[in-house]
Design a protein around this motif. Structure first.
Motif, PDB file in Angstrom:
ATOM      1  N   MET A   1       0.839  -1.193   0.000  1.00  9.05           N
ATOM      2  CA  MET A   1       0.000   0.000   0.000  1.00  9.05           C
ATOM      3  C   MET A   1       0.880   1.252   0.000  1.00  9.05           C
ATOM      4  O   MET A   1       1.876   1.297   0.706  1.00  9.05           O
ATOM      5  CB  MET A   1      -0.856   0.009   1.262  1.00  9.05           C
ATOM      6  N   LYS A   2       0.513   2.221  -0.836  1.00  8.27           N
ATOM      7  CA  LYS A   2       1.324   3.426  -0.889  1.00  8.27           C
ATOM      8  C   LYS A   2       0.952   4.337   0.283  1.00  8.27           C
ATOM      9  O   LYS A   2      -0.150   4.284   0.806  1.00  8.27           O
ATOM     10  CB  LYS A   2       1.047   4.170  -2.196  1.00  8.27           C
ATOM     11  N   ARG A   3       1.912   5.204   0.661  1.00  4.95           N
ATOM     12  CA  ARG A   3       1.688   6.117   1.781  1.00  4.95           C
ATOM     13  C   ARG A   3       0.378   6.891   1.615  1.00  4.95           C
ATOM     14  O   ARG A   3      -0.426   7.009   2.519  1.00  4.95           O
ATOM     15  CB  ARG A   3       2.841   7.110   1.853  1.00  4.95           C
ATOM     16  N   ARG A   4       0.130   7.423   0.376  1.00  6.87           N
ATOM     17  CA  ARG A   4      -1.031   8.251   0.157  1.00  6.87           C
ATOM     18  C   ARG A   4      -2.321   7.451   0.386  1.00  6.87           C
ATOM     19  O   ARG A   4      -3.247   7.915   1.034  1.00  6.87           O
ATOM     20  CB  ARG A   4      -0.970   8.774  -1.286  1.00  6.87           C
ATOM     21  N   LEU A  58      15.641  -1.516   7.356  1.00  9.83           N
ATOM     22  CA  LEU A  58      15.828  -2.492   6.264  1.00  9.83           C
ATOM     23  C   LEU A  58      14.877  -2.201   5.107  1.00  9.83           C
ATOM     24  O   LEU A  58      15.279  -2.210   3.934  1.00  9.83           O
ATOM     25  CB  LEU A  58      15.579  -3.905   6.790  1.00  9.83           C
ATOM     26  N   ALA A  59      13.615  -1.947   5.440  1.00  8.99           N
ATOM     27  CA  ALA A  59      12.630  -1.706   4.377  1.00  8.99           C
ATOM     28  C   ALA A  59      12.976  -0.427   3.612  1.00  8.99           C
ATOM     29  O   ALA A  59      12.836  -0.355   2.396  1.00  8.99           O
ATOM     30  CB  ALA A  59      11.226  -1.626   4.984  1.00  8.99           C
ATOM     31  N   LYS A  60      13.468   0.559   4.359  1.00  6.37           N
ATOM     32  CA  LYS A  60      13.841   1.832   3.727  1.00  6.37           C
ATOM     33  C   LYS A  60      14.981   1.643   2.721  1.00  6.37           C
ATOM     34  O   LYS A  60      15.080   2.349   1.731  1.00  6.37           O
ATOM     35  CB  LYS A  60      14.311   2.765   4.850  1.00  6.37           C
ATOM     36  N   LEU A 189       4.994   2.320  16.662  1.00  4.53           N
ATOM     37  CA  LEU A 189       3.945   2.296  15.628  1.00  4.53           C
ATOM     38  C   LEU A 189       4.395   3.025  14.371  1.00  4.53           C
ATOM     39  O   LEU A 189       4.118   2.599  13.249  1.00  4.53           O
ATOM     40  CB  LEU A 189       2.659   2.920  16.166  1.00  4.53           C
ATOM     41  N   LEU A 190       5.114   4.128  14.554  1.00  2.00           N
ATOM     42  CA  LEU A 190       5.567   4.886  13.369  1.00  2.00           C
ATOM     43  C   LEU A 190       6.648   4.127  12.603  1.00  2.00           C
ATOM     44  O   LEU A 190       6.641   4.124  11.368  1.00  2.00           O
ATOM     45  CB  LEU A 190       6.060   6.276  13.782  1.00  2.00           C
ATOM     46  N   PHE A 191       7.558   3.470  13.321  1.00  2.47           N
ATOM     47  CA  PHE A 191       8.554   2.634  12.623  1.00  2.47           C
ATOM     48  C   PHE A 191       7.835   1.557  11.805  1.00  2.47           C
ATOM     49  O   PHE A 191       8.193   1.289  10.658  1.00  2.47           O
ATOM     50  CB  PHE A 191       9.496   1.952  13.613  1.00  2.47           C
ATOM     51  N   VAL A 192       6.822   0.937  12.429  1.00  4.04           N
ATOM     52  CA  VAL A 192       6.094  -0.136  11.737  1.00  4.04           C
ATOM     53  C   VAL A 192       5.331   0.432  10.540  1.00  4.04           C
ATOM     54  O   VAL A 192       5.347  -0.132   9.445  1.00  4.04           O
ATOM     55  CB  VAL A 192       5.152  -0.862  12.732  1.00  4.04           C
ATOM     56  N   PHE A 197       4.878   0.890   4.664  1.00  2.00           N
ATOM     57  CA  PHE A 197       4.838   1.718   3.436  1.00  2.00           C
ATOM     58  C   PHE A 197       5.889   1.268   2.444  1.00  2.00           C
ATOM     59  O   PHE A 197       5.719   1.343   1.240  1.00  2.00           O
ATOM     60  CB  PHE A 197       5.147   3.187   3.755  1.00  2.00           C
ATOM     61  N   LYS A 198       7.024   0.828   2.984  1.00  2.00           N
ATOM     62  CA  LYS A 198       8.144   0.435   2.105  1.00  2.00           C
ATOM     63  C   LYS A 198       8.110  -1.042   1.765  1.00  2.00           C
ATOM     64  O   LYS A 198       9.102  -1.603   1.309  1.00  2.00           O
ATOM     65  CB  LYS A 198       9.485   0.751   2.780  1.00  2.00           C
ATOM     66  N   GLY A 199       7.017  -1.722   2.077  1.00  2.00           N
ATOM     67  CA  GLY A 199       6.852  -3.100   1.611  1.00  2.00           C
ATOM     68  C   GLY A 199       7.185  -4.193   2.606  1.00  2.00           C
ATOM     69  O   GLY A 199       7.154  -5.377   2.253  1.00  2.00           O
ATOM     70  N   ALA A 200       7.511  -3.835   3.853  1.00  2.00           N
ATOM     71  CA  ALA A 200       7.809  -4.886   4.844  1.00  2.00           C
ATOM     72  C   ALA A 200       6.541  -5.675   5.151  1.00  2.00           C
ATOM     73  O   ALA A 200       5.420  -5.174   5.018  1.00  2.00           O
ATOM     74  CB  ALA A 200       8.330  -4.254   6.134  1.00  2.00           C
ATOM     75  N   VAL A 201       6.734  -6.922   5.542  1.00  2.00           N
ATOM     76  CA  VAL A 201       5.635  -7.748   6.036  1.00  2.00           C
ATOM     77  C   VAL A 201       5.841  -7.887   7.545  1.00  2.00           C
ATOM     78  O   VAL A 201       6.936  -8.256   7.983  1.00  2.00           O
ATOM     79  CB  VAL A 201       5.631  -9.137   5.365  1.00  2.00           C
ATOM     80  N   ILE A 202       4.819  -7.519   8.298  1.00  2.00           N
ATOM     81  CA  ILE A 202       4.945  -7.616   9.757  1.00  2.00           C
ATOM     82  C   ILE A 202       3.788  -8.475  10.247  1.00  2.00           C
ATOM     83  O   ILE A 202       2.621  -8.157   9.976  1.00  2.00           O
ATOM     84  CB  ILE A 202       4.851  -6.219  10.424  1.00  2.00           C
ATOM     85  N   ARG A 203       4.110  -9.549  10.944  1.00  7.99           N
ATOM     86  CA  ARG A 203       3.056 -10.446  11.418  1.00  7.99           C
ATOM     87  C   ARG A 203       3.001 -10.402  12.940  1.00  7.99           C
ATOM     88  O   ARG A 203       4.006 -10.600  13.599  1.00  7.99           O
ATOM     89  CB  ARG A 203       3.312 -11.870  10.913  1.00  7.99           C
TER      90      ARG A 203
END
Ligand SMILES: Cc1cc2nc3c(=O)[nH]c(=O)nc-3n(C[C@H](O)[C@H](O)[C@H](O)COP(=O)(O)OP(=O)(O)OC[C@H]3O[C@@H](n4cnc5c(N)ncnc54)[C@H](O)[C@@H]3O)c2cc1C
Length: 418
Positions: A1-4, A58-60, A189-192, A197-203
């Motif tokens: 999902m894009k930031r916008r 890493l995602a950045k 929360l902001l790091f997540v 936004f940069k494509g990480a998968v967080i479970r």
């Protein structure tokens, strides 16, 4: 999902305008939608303070990252709960941390400018303690060596500026104007959010049961899946010993009690009028924060203080006694009555939190031996790690991807522990 898209889907609000509970709800809703993949560049085990920052860095940099967290993000079972953490630069633990702190400050600022949200509040910090107190001596050394402003206040200057404190005449009174507090849950929360936004998968709500390393691939098994990656970063906080049995003898998890109290004169202790503070009193070190408005910071409400007790009750992180002990409360009330006469009327809330102590109270950042630099870990934050999360994330991303970091961490390597 894009930031916008994310911002539009969050009712047109940007991170800057979201209250804490809105940010929590929206990030967690997005987590549920993240798409799974089977092979990653890096798996991050534990998405708390250091793990969320590692996923973000890493995602950045464009890597395919999977973050695995056993609870919700954030949560109250580990080391990051409780609304506020002190950040300071004239480091009293050791001057060698200062270059890392310089970078941490920069990285917190970057997070704020990327998200439009505030996580750092410059409240100033006062340090109190006896003449020649070793911690205060190191604060002064760090200040002199790295040119960090620390004012040495006279008793009169101090009581004029900070009348809330009643101190012994022979105490030192230092003031670091550029220090303040961070909001840990919001930061995580902001790091997540940025990692997503940069494509990480967080479970979330997915516990890692075991991991193994074979032929340059790491396989991680959780209670609901199996994942593979080229690299593993372990940022498991109090559970680090369970995930790295070889390190377990070096780590002790200690239960810490903290309180939010109602002071006699509420207005004297609010954000804007009252600083963060640290008081070194023989074997007891106490610290605290101004009262923060709940709407902006999340709860609990009240004047927060705690005893910094590295030798506190050693515990298993899965079997913590979360009940308040009468002695925990008594120690804090006695302290307030002695050093902040208007500071205590009644106790509002008491909570427990966990330190993961290394033998020398310094962090441990390194690779696990025998895995060809494919498994890096960050542990042993010993009750003073949160302020560094923004730079630890960068370091762990460097270690995972580059096999080294330019940031000065040699003094934190595991080899010092034998
Ligand atoms: C009361 C208190 C006050 C503090 N005050 C300050 C302060 O003022 N300033 C400061 O700089 N620092 C402070 N600290 C220290 C700081 O909060 C910690 O050093 C920091 O939060 C440690 O981060 P962490 O990532 O190691 O642990 P955590 O933030 O707890 O993250 C570890 C994560 O790993 C997850 N995890 C573990 N095992 C698994 C598994 N098997 N599967 C999936 N997930 C797993 C956990 O659930 C957790 O979310 C304080 C700590 C406490 C307790």
């Amino acid at each position: 999902m894009k930031r916008r898209d994310f911002i539009i889907k969050t009712a047109g609000l940007s991170a800057a305008s979201l209250s804490y509970s809105q940010l929590y709800a929206h990030v967690n809703k997005t987590l549920e939608r993240t798409v799974d993949q089977t092979k990653y560049d890096v798996i991050v085990l534990g998405v708390g303070s250091m793990g969320s920052a590692t996923c973000y860095h890493l995602a950045k940099k464009g890597y395919k990252v999977l973050g695995l967290e056993q609870f919700e993000i954030p949560h109250e079972q580990g080391s990051h709960a409780g609304q506020s953490r002190i950040i300071r630069k004239a480091y009293g633990e050791a001057s060698s941390y200062v270059p890392l702190l310089e970078r941490a400050y920069e990285n917190w600022k970057t997070l704020e400018s990327e998200t439009g949200a505030q996580v750092y509040y410059k409240t100033g910090l006062v340090y109190f303690g006896a003449a020649r107190d070793p911690f205060l001596e190191t604060v002064k050394q760090s200040s002199a060596k790295y040119k960090i402003q620390v004012n040495n206040l006279t008793a009169k200057q101090c009581s004029d500026k900070y009348p809330q404190f009643k101190l012994p005449a022979d105490f030192q009174r230092l003031e670091e104007p550029d220090a303040g507090l961070l909001t840990p849950e919001r930061s995580i929360l902001l790091f997540v959010q940025e990692a997503l936004f940069k494509g990480a998968v967080i479970r979330t709500k997915e516990q890692v049961l075991e991991w193994k390393h074979e032929k340059g691939t790491v396989t991680v098994k959780t209670n609901s899946g199996t994942y593979q990656a080229s690299k593993l970063v372990i940022t498991a906080g109090p559970w680090a010993g369970k995930m790295m049995p070889a390190l377990a003898p070096k780590l002790k998890v200690a239960r810490q009690a903290l309180a939010w109290v109602k002071p006699k004169k509420w207005d004297n202790f609010v954000l804007g009028k009252f600083p963060c503070w640290i008081l070194e009193n023989n074997e007891y070190d106490f610290y605290g924060f101004p009262i923060l408005p709940v709407g902006k910071f999340g709860g609990p409400l009240g004047l927060k203080l705690a005893l910094h007790s590295p030798g506190g009750d050693v515990t298993d992180p899965d079997a913590v006694n979360r009940n308040t002990k009468e002695v925990d409360e008594r120690v804090l009330i006695q302290f307030l009555n002695q050093f902040m006469p208007d500071g205590y009327e009644s106790t509002l809330v008491m909570k427990t939190c966990l330190y993961t102590n290394s033998p020398d109270q310094d962090f441990i950042l390194d690779y696990l031996p025998d895995f060809d630099k494919d498994v890096a870990f960050a542990s042993g934050f010993s009750g003073h790690g949160f302020k560094f999360a923004s730079v630890i994330g960068e370091i762990m991303a460097d270690l995972a991807i580059n096999g080294s970091t330019r940031l000065p961490i040699d003094f934190l390597r595991a080899k010092r522990l034998g």
